[in-house]
Write an enzyme that holds these catalytic residues in place. Structure first.
Site, short mmCIF file in Angstrom:
data_model
loop_
_atom_site.label_atom_id
_atom_site.label_comp_id
_atom_site.label_asym_id
_atom_site.label_seq_id
_atom_site.Cartn_x
_atom_site.Cartn_y
_atom_site.Cartn_z
N ASP A 145 -9.62 -2.83 -3.87
CA ASP A 145 -9.25 -1.77 -2.94
C ASP A 145 -10.40 -0.81 -2.66
OD1 ASP A 145 -7.26 -0.97 -1.23
OD2 ASP A 145 -6.03 0.05 -2.74
N LEU A 205 -9.48 1.54 0.35
CA LEU A 205 -9.37 0.88 1.65
C LEU A 205 -7.98 1.01 2.26
CD1 LEU A 205 -11.23 -2.38 0.59
CD2 LEU A 205 -12.18 -0.49 1.94
N ASN A 259 -5.55 -0.98 3.78
CA ASN A 259 -5.19 -2.39 3.96
C ASN A 259 -3.70 -2.53 3.64
OD1 ASN A 259 -5.26 -2.01 1.20
ND2 ASN A 259 -7.21 -3.08 0.93
N VAL A 307 -3.73 1.64 -2.84
CA VAL A 307 -3.66 3.01 -2.33
C VAL A 307 -4.60 3.12 -1.13
CG1 VAL A 307 -3.06 4.06 -4.55
CG2 VAL A 307 -5.48 3.69 -3.97
N SER A 333 -10.81 17.42 -11.35
CA SER A 333 -11.56 16.18 -11.06
C SER A 333 -10.90 15.39 -9.95
CB SER A 333 -11.59 15.27 -12.30
OG SER A 333 -12.66 15.56 -13.13
N GLN A 366 0.82 -1.20 0.00
CA GLN A 366 0.00 0.00 0.00
C GLN A 366 0.86 1.26 0.00
OE1 GLN A 366 -3.94 0.55 1.98
NE2 GLN A 366 -2.78 1.88 3.35
N ASN A 401 -11.10 23.08 -15.43
CA ASN A 401 -9.76 23.00 -16.01
C ASN A 401 -9.57 24.07 -17.08
OD1 ASN A 401 -9.48 20.76 -14.41
ND2 ASN A 401 -9.59 19.27 -16.06
N HIS A 450 -12.82 7.15 -14.97
CA HIS A 450 -12.86 8.42 -14.23
C HIS A 450 -13.53 8.25 -12.87
CE1 HIS A 450 -14.15 12.63 -13.50
NE2 HIS A 450 -13.13 12.97 -14.27
N TYR A 494 -21.93 27.78 -8.40
CA TYR A 494 -23.20 28.09 -7.75
C TYR A 494 -23.04 28.24 -6.24
CZ TYR A 494 -25.54 26.98 -12.16
OH TYR A 494 -25.96 26.98 -13.46
N ALA A 530 -19.67 24.19 -9.72
CA ALA A 530 -18.83 24.72 -8.65
C ALA A 530 -19.13 26.19 -8.38
CB ALA A 530 -17.36 24.54 -9.00
N ASP A 583 -20.75 10.29 -11.54
CA ASP A 583 -19.61 10.19 -12.45
C ASP A 583 -19.89 9.17 -13.55
OD1 ASP A 583 -16.68 10.11 -13.29
OD2 ASP A 583 -16.56 11.39 -11.53
CA CA Z 1 -5.40 -0.02 0.04
#
Ligand code: CA
Length: 398
Positions: A148, A183, A185, A189, A326, A110, A263, A172, A276, A274, A139
């Site tokens: 994960d 997660l 673990n 990641v 994003s 990890q 972007n 995405h 508003y 964003a 999305d």
């Molecule tokens: Ca992980």
């Protein structure tokens, strides 16, 4: 000028809104959102549009509207615009983005992605990890089986293609979800709020196509299903009254709405939604605390967050590095989940205010570039300090 997913591909042009698909249309027609006054029942509204040759595509009860294909003739539009039961007709415009193939990155052990580390999320986990907080990711769908992510995925909904699975053919949505809640673990990641409950709401297809009405229907689903936070890693330079009204209803209902600033890479260019009021707008920085060249900026920015070379989950059990506002947006969404895990009664405006006021000001950036500063996961420690404060003018900061 059409809404786009706010991932940033270096050197690759994002093809935006080249064509409007007209599948199934037998004559020249236009896709419109028609908003009715509340006094008219939806069946009556259906009948009215049908009489004018309209083909109803979807109901948008959140804003008491119908999405329909209407004959392009100006006479029909004119007649409808004069109808006292109708308060607004506007284009239901489309999103289009390009997705690149995934480069597989082995993550046997990890890794804490740099952005998760930079906003001090690991420190915050001593206090909260986002458990029991419902987060909707509006999305391209979600790879619910990603090892994960799977344990945190509590639901999926396909708004774009009702009745079909809400898988992620783009990557995405799965990437965004991993930054929020991958997660904790021994592999891959880890996300900002590694126990938050993730709901993948598919409003874009695998090519990144989605209409304003898909976004509004996604927000309605989030509201009906009592989502506490909504991540919106997309935006458009073109305003939409329908979207504005849907956002406003969700804010009034107390939901936390977080959106990518955009972007556009220039001043005063924060995109909708964003832009508003009541939406937490997130710009992007790189690993050196510089504003990302692509990041939109402007007075509507609430906070900034890491958005360059962000490593996260990708469909098929993969991992991938992506850049864009994003990718910055879900860092702030994760922090909102950590705050709500401390006190689930907080409204979206209160959470926005806490996020704004606890952000870490970066010396190199102007207020328009960073809002309150770099979003700070240890903000949750300050929750008690803010509870009970009246919602005054400062709420507008968010
Ligand atoms: Ca992980």
């Amino acid at each position: 000028m059409w809404p786009v997913l706010l991932v940033y591909y270096t050197g690759v042009m994002t093809a935006v809104g080249a064509t409007v698909a007209r599948t199934g249309a037998r004559r020249k027609d236009v896709r419109k959102i028609v908003m009715f006054h509340q006094g008219n029942s939806l069946p009556d509204c259906h009948a009215l549009l049908r009489k004018k040759g309209g083909r109803i595509l979807r109901e948008l009860p959140l804003v008491h509207a119908l999405v329909a294909r209407l004959p392009e003739e100006s006479k029909v539009m004119e007649e409808l615009s004069l109808n006292p039961g109708i308060r607004l007709i506007e284009d239901d415009f489309q999103v289009r983005t390009v997705a690149l193939p995934a480069a597989r990155i082995e993550q046997a052990q990890q890794t804490v992605p740099w952005g998760v580390e930079r906003i001090d999320a690991p420190k915050a986990w001593q206090v909260a990890t986002g458990g029991k907080v419902k987060v909707a990711v509006l999305d391209t769908g979600l790879d619910a089986g990603h090892p994960d992510l799977a344990a945190n995925v509590r639901g999926r909904k396909n708004i774009k293609f009702p009745g079909w699975p809400a898988g992620d053919g783009s990557g995405h949505g799965t990437h965004v979800a991993g930054t929020i809640a991958a997660l904790n673990n021994n592999f891959g990641v880890v996300g900002v709020a590694p126990q938050a409950e993730i709901y993948g709401v598919k409003i874009f297809d695998r090519l990144g196509n989605g209409y304003i009405s898909d976004i509004v229907a996604g927000l309605d689903w989030a509201l009906q299903n009592k989502m506490q936070v909504v991540n919106m890693s997309f935006g458009t330079t073109r305003p939409s009254k329908t979207l504005e009204e849907a956002v406003s209803k969700c804010v009034q209902a107390g939901m936390v709405l977080v959106a990518a600033a955009g972007n556009e890479g220039k001043d005063n260019s924060v995109m909708y939604p964003a832009r508003y009021p009541g939406v937490i707008a997130v710009s992007a920085i790189d690993q050196h605390d510089n504003l990302a060249s692509f990041s939109s900026r402007g007075p509507e920015v609430t906070v900034t967050a890491p958005g360059v070379d962000i490593l996260s989950t990708y469909p098929g059990g993969k991992y991938r590095t992506m850049s864009g506002t994003s990718m910055a947006c879900p860092h702030a969404t994760g922090v909102a989940a950590l705050i709500l895990a401390q006190d689930g009664r907080l409204s979206g405006r209160q959470v926005g205010r806490i996020i704004y006021r606890t952000a870490t000001r970066l010396p190199n950036l102007s207020p328009g570039e960073q809002g309150g500063g770099l979003v700070n996961a240890t903000a949750l420690a300050a929750v008690a300090r803010f509870i009970g404060e009246p919602e005054g003018e400062e709420a507008a900061e968010a």
